[in-house]
Design a protein around this motif. Structure first.
Motif, PDB file in Angstrom:
ATOM      1  N   GLN A 273       8.308   5.136 -17.310  1.00  0.00           N
ATOM      2  CA  GLN A 273       7.488   3.316 -17.156  1.00  0.00           C
ATOM      3  C   GLN A 273       7.503   2.865 -15.334  1.00  0.00           C
ATOM      4  O   GLN A 273       7.056   2.152 -15.359  1.00  0.00           O
ATOM      5  CB  GLN A 273       8.634   3.171 -17.964  1.00  0.00           C
ATOM      6  CG  GLN A 273       8.747   2.984 -19.338  1.00  0.00           C
ATOM      7  CD  GLN A 273       9.998   2.253 -19.812  1.00  0.00           C
ATOM      8  OE1 GLN A 273      11.297   2.202 -19.795  1.00  0.00           O
ATOM      9  NE2 GLN A 273       9.866   1.760 -20.997  1.00  0.00           N
ATOM     10  N   ILE A 274       8.500   3.737 -14.958  1.00  0.00           N
ATOM     11  CA  ILE A 274       7.985   3.424 -13.329  1.00  0.00           C
ATOM     12  C   ILE A 274       7.235   3.296 -12.828  1.00  0.00           C
ATOM     13  O   ILE A 274       6.595   2.731 -12.044  1.00  0.00           O
ATOM     14  CB  ILE A 274       9.457   4.133 -12.693  1.00  0.00           C
ATOM     15  CG1 ILE A 274      11.076   3.242 -13.640  1.00  0.00           C
ATOM     16  CG2 ILE A 274       9.284   3.691 -11.349  1.00  0.00           C
ATOM     17  CD1 ILE A 274      12.205   4.523 -12.853  1.00  0.00           C
ATOM     18  N   ALA A 275       6.327   4.882 -13.069  1.00  0.00           N
ATOM     19  CA  ALA A 275       5.734   5.283 -12.502  1.00  0.00           C
ATOM     20  C   ALA A 275       4.479   4.286 -13.129  1.00  0.00           C
ATOM     21  O   ALA A 275       3.503   3.685 -11.991  1.00  0.00           O
ATOM     22  CB  ALA A 275       4.930   6.866 -13.142  1.00  0.00           C
ATOM     23  N   MET A 276       4.423   4.157 -14.635  1.00  0.00           N
ATOM     24  CA  MET A 276       3.201   2.984 -14.843  1.00  0.00           C
ATOM     25  C   MET A 276       3.350   1.694 -14.516  1.00  0.00           C
ATOM     26  O   MET A 276       2.230   1.026 -14.218  1.00  0.00           O
ATOM     27  CB  MET A 276       3.720   3.026 -16.757  1.00  0.00           C
ATOM     28  CG  MET A 276       2.353   1.875 -17.051  1.00  0.00           C
ATOM     29  SD  MET A 276       3.105   1.616 -18.789  1.00  0.00           S
ATOM     30  CE  MET A 276       2.223   3.896 -19.637  1.00  0.00           C
TER      31      MET A 276
ATOM     32  N   PRO B 183       0.654  -0.972   0.085  1.00  0.00           N
ATOM     33  CA  PRO B 183       0.169   0.158   0.139  1.00  0.00           C
ATOM     34  C   PRO B 183       0.881   1.204   0.088  1.00  0.00           C
ATOM     35  O   PRO B 183       0.435   1.926  -0.349  1.00  0.00           O
ATOM     36  CB  PRO B 183      -0.577   0.228   1.739  1.00  0.00           C
ATOM     37  CG  PRO B 183       0.455  -1.052   2.462  1.00  0.00           C
ATOM     38  CD  PRO B 183       0.525  -2.470   0.917  1.00  0.00           C
ATOM     39  N   ASP B 184       2.151   1.098   0.414  1.00  0.00           N
ATOM     40  CA  ASP B 184       3.114   2.241   0.248  1.00  0.00           C
ATOM     41  C   ASP B 184       3.592   2.436  -0.786  1.00  0.00           C
ATOM     42  O   ASP B 184       3.890   1.630  -0.907  1.00  0.00           O
ATOM     43  CB  ASP B 184       3.926   2.920   1.732  1.00  0.00           C
ATOM     44  CG  ASP B 184       4.644   3.939   1.897  1.00  0.00           C
ATOM     45  OD1 ASP B 184       4.137   4.785   2.604  1.00  0.00           O
ATOM     46  OD2 ASP B 184       5.808   3.636   1.704  1.00  0.00           O
ATOM     47  N   THR B 185       3.416   4.032  -1.126  1.00  0.00           N
ATOM     48  CA  THR B 185       2.996   3.909  -2.743  1.00  0.00           C
ATOM     49  C   THR B 185       5.328   3.784  -2.724  1.00  0.00           C
ATOM     50  O   THR B 185       5.677   3.476  -4.133  1.00  0.00           O
ATOM     51  CB  THR B 185       3.569   4.766  -3.882  1.00  0.00           C
ATOM     52  OG1 THR B 185       2.904   6.301  -2.611  1.00  0.00           O
ATOM     53  CG2 THR B 185       1.859   5.153  -3.746  1.00  0.00           C
ATOM     54  N   THR B 186       6.166   4.852  -1.359  1.00  0.00           N
ATOM     55  CA  THR B 186       7.168   4.488  -1.241  1.00  0.00           C
ATOM     56  C   THR B 186       8.070   2.547  -1.296  1.00  0.00           C
ATOM     57  O   THR B 186       9.572   2.685  -2.356  1.00  0.00           O
ATOM     58  CB  THR B 186       7.844   5.605  -0.243  1.00  0.00           C
ATOM     59  OG1 THR B 186       7.652   6.836  -1.155  1.00  0.00           O
ATOM     60  CG2 THR B 186       9.400   5.411  -0.206  1.00  0.00           C
ATOM     61  N   ARG B 187       7.559   2.695  -0.412  1.00  0.00           N
ATOM     62  CA  ARG B 187       7.875   1.369  -0.635  1.00  0.00           C
ATOM     63  C   ARG B 187       7.730   0.235  -1.243  1.00  0.00           C
ATOM     64  O   ARG B 187       8.528  -1.165  -2.114  1.00  0.00           O
ATOM     65  CB  ARG B 187       7.326   0.476   1.026  1.00  0.00           C
ATOM     66  CG  ARG B 187       8.568   1.307   1.960  1.00  0.00           C
ATOM     67  CD  ARG B 187       7.831   0.836   3.383  1.00  0.00           C
ATOM     68  NE  ARG B 187       8.529   1.094   4.472  1.00  0.00           N
ATOM     69  CZ  ARG B 187       8.108   2.161   5.167  1.00  0.00           C
ATOM     70  NH1 ARG B 187       7.990   3.538   4.062  1.00  0.00           N
ATOM     71  NH2 ARG B 187       9.699   3.071   5.246  1.00  0.00           N
TER      72      ARG B 187
ATOM     73  N   ILE C 249       1.157   3.976 -10.057  1.00  0.00           N
ATOM     74  CA  ILE C 249       0.983   5.666  -9.669  1.00  0.00           C
ATOM     75  C   ILE C 249       1.676   7.396 -10.752  1.00  0.00           C
ATOM     76  O   ILE C 249       2.126   6.831 -12.167  1.00  0.00           O
ATOM     77  CB  ILE C 249       2.241   5.880  -8.929  1.00  0.00           C
ATOM     78  CG1 ILE C 249       3.798   5.769  -8.901  1.00  0.00           C
ATOM     79  CG2 ILE C 249       2.071   5.008  -7.495  1.00  0.00           C
ATOM     80  CD1 ILE C 249       5.274   5.899  -8.077  1.00  0.00           C
ATOM     81  N   SER C 250       1.310   8.106 -10.043  1.00  0.00           N
ATOM     82  CA  SER C 250       1.296   9.186 -11.066  1.00  0.00           C
ATOM     83  C   SER C 250       2.907   9.171 -11.389  1.00  0.00           C
ATOM     84  O   SER C 250       3.934   8.582 -10.471  1.00  0.00           O
ATOM     85  CB  SER C 250       0.441  10.516 -10.696  1.00  0.00           C
ATOM     86  OG  SER C 250       1.698  11.057 -10.033  1.00  0.00           O
ATOM     87  N   LEU C 251       3.157   9.957 -12.613  1.00  0.00           N
ATOM     88  CA  LEU C 251       4.446  10.205 -12.998  1.00  0.00           C
ATOM     89  C   LEU C 251       4.976  11.495 -11.822  1.00  0.00           C
ATOM     90  O   LEU C 251       6.372  11.234 -11.579  1.00  0.00           O
ATOM     91  CB  LEU C 251       4.663  11.012 -14.262  1.00  0.00           C
ATOM     92  CG  LEU C 251       6.198  11.746 -14.907  1.00  0.00           C
ATOM     93  CD1 LEU C 251       7.071  10.374 -14.195  1.00  0.00           C
ATOM     94  CD2 LEU C 251       6.127  12.116 -16.238  1.00  0.00           C
TER      95      LEU C 251
END
Length: 210
Positions: free
Chosen positions: A164-167, A134-138, A171-173
């Motif tokens: 690409q990492i965002a996709m 759930p935590d986007t950073t992790r 998550i958003s860019l």
């Protein structure tokens, strides 16, 4: 195929032939009927699949040593993913007809292809499990760790744009850029143009687990 026995490699490798693709070319698409198995020798490819929202999800970047195409071939069913070159790519292609002919006198080779499918299934399950963080950073940190394990000859650099990492992490860019800067500021990753690398796998693993 490096994990297969010498006798298996002697049987399989003479069946293949080299193929080359330019960046942006498609090796095969969702819905194509299988024609053989592809082993990545040089470059990198992106695996993508459609979702129920009507868009295409880039789910994995693969590097040399990656084999794909066995599932649809042995199921005699259409391809489930699209494979696109993300750089100039060389592959070793094992044609379906030649494999079929070889398996008649050597049915025990099916166990080696099950092992290949097991490996690719493990990749898919890990990607799916990491997407549930759930935590986007992790979540991004876990994706980077997994990508780092897949590297072969890129000097530790993960060749992937921030878009690409965002996709790949849903998550958003702007969010991806913020997370990558945070990880870089903490000394966990090093950022470059169109690439990045993990600085300390131990520290990154600890970060994911906290």
């Amino acid at each position: 195929m490096s994990k297969r026995s010498e006798s298996v490699r002697r049987l399989l490798l003479p069946l293949g032939r080299a193929r080359s693709y330019e960046s942006g070319q498609t090796l095969y698409r969702v819905g194509d009927m299988p024609d053989g198995i592809y082993g990545l020798l040089r470059g990198r490819v992106c695996l993508s699949t459609p979702n129920d929202a009507g868009s295409v999800f880039d789910c994995h970047i693969a590097y040399p040593g990656f084999w794909i195409g066995d599932l649809a071939l042995f199921a005699r069913s259409p391809r489930l993913i699209t494979i696109t070159a993300r750089s100039p790519v060389d592959v070793w292609f094992l044609p379906q007809a030649a494999l079929t002919d070889l398996l008649r006198p050597h049915p025990d080779l099916l166990a080696d292809f099950y092992a290949l499918n097991h490996q690719n299934t493990a990749v898919a399950l890990r990607l799916l499990a990491n997407m549930s963080i759930p935590d986007t950073t992790r979540r991004v940190a876990a994706w980077l760790l997994f990508s780092d394990e897949s590297l072969s000859d890129t000097d530790g650099w993960i060749l992937c744009s921030q878009e690409q990492i965002a996709m790949m992490n849903a998550i958003s860019l702007p969010t991806a850029r913020r997370i990558l800067k945070k990880l870089a500021d903490q000394g966990l990753i090093e950022l470059g143009y169109g690439r990045l690398r993990v600085g300390d796998r131990g520290r990154m693993s600890e970060f994911c687990a906290t």
